[in-house]
Design an enzyme around this catalytic site. Structure first.
Site, PDB file in Angstrom:
ATOM      1  N   HIS A  38       0.856  -1.198   0.000  1.00 36.56           N
ATOM      2  CA  HIS A  38       0.000   0.000   0.000  1.00 36.56           C
ATOM      3  C   HIS A  38       0.892   1.249   0.000  1.00 36.56           C
ATOM      4  O   HIS A  38       2.123   1.134   0.109  1.00 36.56           O
ATOM      5  CB  HIS A  38      -0.946  -0.018   1.202  1.00 36.56           C
ATOM      6  N   SER A  41       4.390   1.900   1.980  1.00 40.42           N
ATOM      7  CA  SER A  41       4.940   0.642   2.495  1.00 40.42           C
ATOM      8  C   SER A  41       6.439   0.540   2.220  1.00 40.42           C
ATOM      9  O   SER A  41       7.102  -0.341   2.755  1.00 40.42           O
ATOM     10  CB  SER A  41       4.222  -0.535   1.843  1.00 40.42           C
ATOM     11  N   GLY A  42       6.959   1.410   1.378  1.00 45.73           N
ATOM     12  CA  GLY A  42       8.390   1.410   1.096  1.00 45.73           C
ATOM     13  C   GLY A  42       8.750   0.779  -0.235  1.00 45.73           C
ATOM     14  O   GLY A  42       9.912   0.602  -0.542  1.00 45.73           O
ATOM     15  N   LYS A  43       7.729   0.466  -1.047  1.00 40.89           N
ATOM     16  CA  LYS A  43       8.031  -0.255  -2.284  1.00 40.89           C
ATOM     17  C   LYS A  43       8.772   0.611  -3.310  1.00 40.89           C
ATOM     18  O   LYS A  43       9.691   0.129  -3.985  1.00 40.89           O
ATOM     19  CB  LYS A  43       6.768  -0.865  -2.892  1.00 40.89           C
ATOM     20  N   SER A  44       8.418   1.891  -3.397  1.00 36.38           N
ATOM     21  CA  SER A  44       9.125   2.763  -4.346  1.00 36.38           C
ATOM     22  C   SER A  44      10.549   3.045  -3.877  1.00 36.38           C
ATOM     23  O   SER A  44      11.463   3.170  -4.689  1.00 36.38           O
ATOM     24  CB  SER A  44       8.382   4.083  -4.529  1.00 36.38           C
ATOM     25  N   GLU A 163       5.062   1.852 -10.503  1.00 38.33           N
ATOM     26  CA  GLU A 163       3.683   2.339 -10.667  1.00 38.33           C
ATOM     27  C   GLU A 163       3.486   2.976 -12.030  1.00 38.33           C
ATOM     28  O   GLU A 163       2.792   3.991 -12.164  1.00 38.33           O
ATOM     29  CB  GLU A 163       3.333   3.368  -9.576  1.00 38.33           C
TER      30      GLU A 163
END
Lengths: 268, 320
Positions: A38, A41-44, A163
């Protein structure tokens, strides 16, 4: 040995608010992997760390046998490309041609070779007729395809999509996803960063990130067996599964219908 | 707001379009210097004639050049008035007694109102303005009647007229030259030409490649930023902001409410752009190859010859 090997990385802009915590992950060559999480969350941040735009506070990232460091970062950027979310903010050139050329110019590719490659890859992403157009004349989906052509022209092994579809309309998104599958079939490693499960289900392997670390990972079939995982990670289930769950609660779900809904969720 | 054309470039295919931008830039600078060497009205008239011939030969739309002159009307007019009023050399061409009376003031106000009413005919605005000036002159000279309040003397010397003509034509040549340059050269070509010309400055630490990249990225982002400004203005207008009306103080506040988000967005954009550029292997100061190559051809030779001839001509008339 896997292509990308991330060992216990930590990252924080502010010591009290860590973004990545003890994150370990390995990605094989030629794999299509989706990193789900979400917002926040730290994904980027993870994507930026892989490409060396951020330096982790602890931990190591190995790519194709090289450990990411200020000296190897330029070598690594020759292997992994990234397509960002906002199509406008990554279009460097004044025209499509200039933009596809930008990466090659940086690598010092000779002019004749560059012109050849621009034609080839523009054709490949279906932008050949637009080579002399300016970014203002292009749609978001077209700009993203130009970004892909620029990366392909640099002969990359892997592409990260951060994204990349989130600012596109449904048709353009579908087209881009189809195109990404084509790239995967040609042997490219695809790392897709997304918060959209529908999109993540296109991948072979899903990695769910929560609070800066790997929460769950597995194939889509494995993960979909426990739909609650997605909800715990703050994500939304695919519509098919939402309906299936709702029907189950109403005791109105036949085995046949359940199978059908599962299939429709997985069919990509 | 989409498809904003940056600069004045208009697509075309005549001679001027195929000259190397470096040649064009140097030629324009040299021709400007040559223009400043000219000393008499006849010389600048010949220079202007040559400029006109070049424009017609290059099929540059004259209408566009006239448009380019618009911001300079005031300067040209000021030159004219200044020279006529203060130049006291040569023979007198006109010596008229101007009379001011209540009647003439009324007539002048009437003339002004008529002039402003006709201002909607934009095509003839310059012509109308001159008609207005002539009208004022006529009123003051002939339509005073009594009671006279005061009189003043309008004296025009021939050198005043000639000098103003000289200065104006010289300005016209220079503006025409620079307009032809910007009309027929793409902004990207211009920056590339400048970059190439500024390359020797690397010796003193100025990296012309970075400089050119900065300019070309700025050019590329102007339409995007304008689009953004438009969105913000619409968003604010939908919440009751009014950019067109209100007192000056209100307007200033409105502009600030537009500028602050614009700045924030621009910074965010540039940060993302920097990431995108870095991830595509951009390293500032590192040598890069180019897809656009600048090449000299026979047209550059012709341009150089004409330019040198013009310069030689103007030096010659100065020395002789």
């Amino acid at each position: 040995m896997s292509y990308i090997d991330i060992q216990n990385i930590n990252f924080a802009y502010h010591p009290k608010r860590p973004i990545l915590q003890n994150l370990s992950l390995s990605i094989d060559k030629g794999q299509w992997i989706a990193i789900l999480g979400h917002n926040g969350s730290g994904k980027s941040t993870l994507a930026k760390a892989i490409i060396g735009l951020l330096e982790p506070d602890f931990g190591t990232i190995d790519i194709d046998g090289m450990t990411l460091s200020p000296t190897t970062v330029y070598e690594i950027r020759k292997k992994i490309g990234i397509v960002f979310q906002n199509p406008d903010n990554q279009f460097v050139g004044v025209t499509v041609r200039d933009d596809i050329a930008f990466g090659m110019e940086n690598l010092g590719v000779p002019q004749a070779e560059m012109l050849e490659k621009i034609d080839f890859y523009a054709e490949k992403v279906g932008m050949k007729a637009f080579l002399d157009k300016e970014p203002a004349e292009l749609s978001g989906g077209q700009k993203q395809r130009v970004a892909i052509a620029g990366i392909l022209a640099m002969q990359m092994d892997a592409i990260i999509f951060d994204e990349a579809t989130s600012m596109l309309d449904p048709t353009a998104r579908r087209e881009l996803m189809d195109y990404i599958r084509e790239l995967h079939n040609e042997g490219l490693t695809i790392i897709m960063i997304t918060h959209d499960i529908e999109e993540a289900l296109w991948a072979q392997r899903l990695v769910i990130i929560k609070d800066g670390t790997v929460f769950r990972q597995g194939t889509r079939e494995e993960l979909l067996k426990e739909p609650v995982t997605f909800i715990e990670a703050g994500l939304e289930l695919p519509v098919g599964l939402q309906i299936s769950n709702a029907l189950k609660q109403m005791n109105a779900l036949s085995l046949e219908l359940e199978e059908h809904l599962w299939e429709s969720s997985l069919k990509k | 707001m989409k498809n904003v054309i940056i600069g004045q470039y208009i697509p075309g295919s005549s001679f001027f379009y195929h000259i190397d931008p470096r040649t064009k830039i140097i030629a324009v600078v040299v021709l400007m210097v040559a223009t400043f060497l000219l000393e008499t009205i006849w010389q600048v008239l010949i220079g202007f004639g040559i400029a006109l011939i070049l424009i017609i030969a290059g099929r540059v739309p004259i209408r566009k050049i006239v448009k380019g002159l618009k911001p300079l009307y005031v300067l040209l007019l000021f030159t004219l008035v200044f020279q006529i009023a203060f130049n006291r050399v040569g023979t007198i061409v006109l010596d008229a007694t101007m009379q001011i009376s209540p009647f003439s003031i009324l007539f002048m106000i009437a003339a002004t109102i008529i002039w402003r009413l006709l201002a909607s005919f934009k095509k003839f605005s310059l012509l109308l303005f001159f008609a207005y000036l002539v009208g004022l002159f006529f009123i003051m000279k002939n339509l005073a009647f009594s009671p006279l309040w005061t009189t003043w003397q309008l004296t025009i010397y021939d050198q005043g007229l000639i000098m103003s003509g000289f200065v104006i034509i010289r300005l016209l040549i220079i503006i025409t030259l620079s307009t032809v340059l910007t009309l027929t050269t793409k902004p990207t070509e211009l920056t590339q030409g400048l970059e190439s010309l500024l390359r020797p400055l690397k010796a003193i630490g100025l990296n012309s490649e970075d400089f050119a990249l900065i300019i070309s990225i700025s050019l590329r982002y102007i339409p995007t930023i304008l689009d953004e400004a438009n969105k913000i203005m619409n968003a604010q207008a939908s919440r009751g902001a009014d950019f067109a009306e209100g007192r000056l103080k209100d307007k200033v506040v409105q502009v600030i409410s537009l500028l602050v988000p614009m700045f924030i967005i621009a910074f965010k954009r540039s940060e993302e752009l920097a990431d995108a550029m870095e991830s595509r292997n951009f390293v500032p100061g590192k040598p890069r190859t180019r897809i656009h190559d600048l090449k000299f051809n026979y047209r550059d030779l012709i341009t150089t010859v004409i330019t040198v001839l013009c310069l030689a001509g103007s030096i010659l008339v100065k020395v002789l």
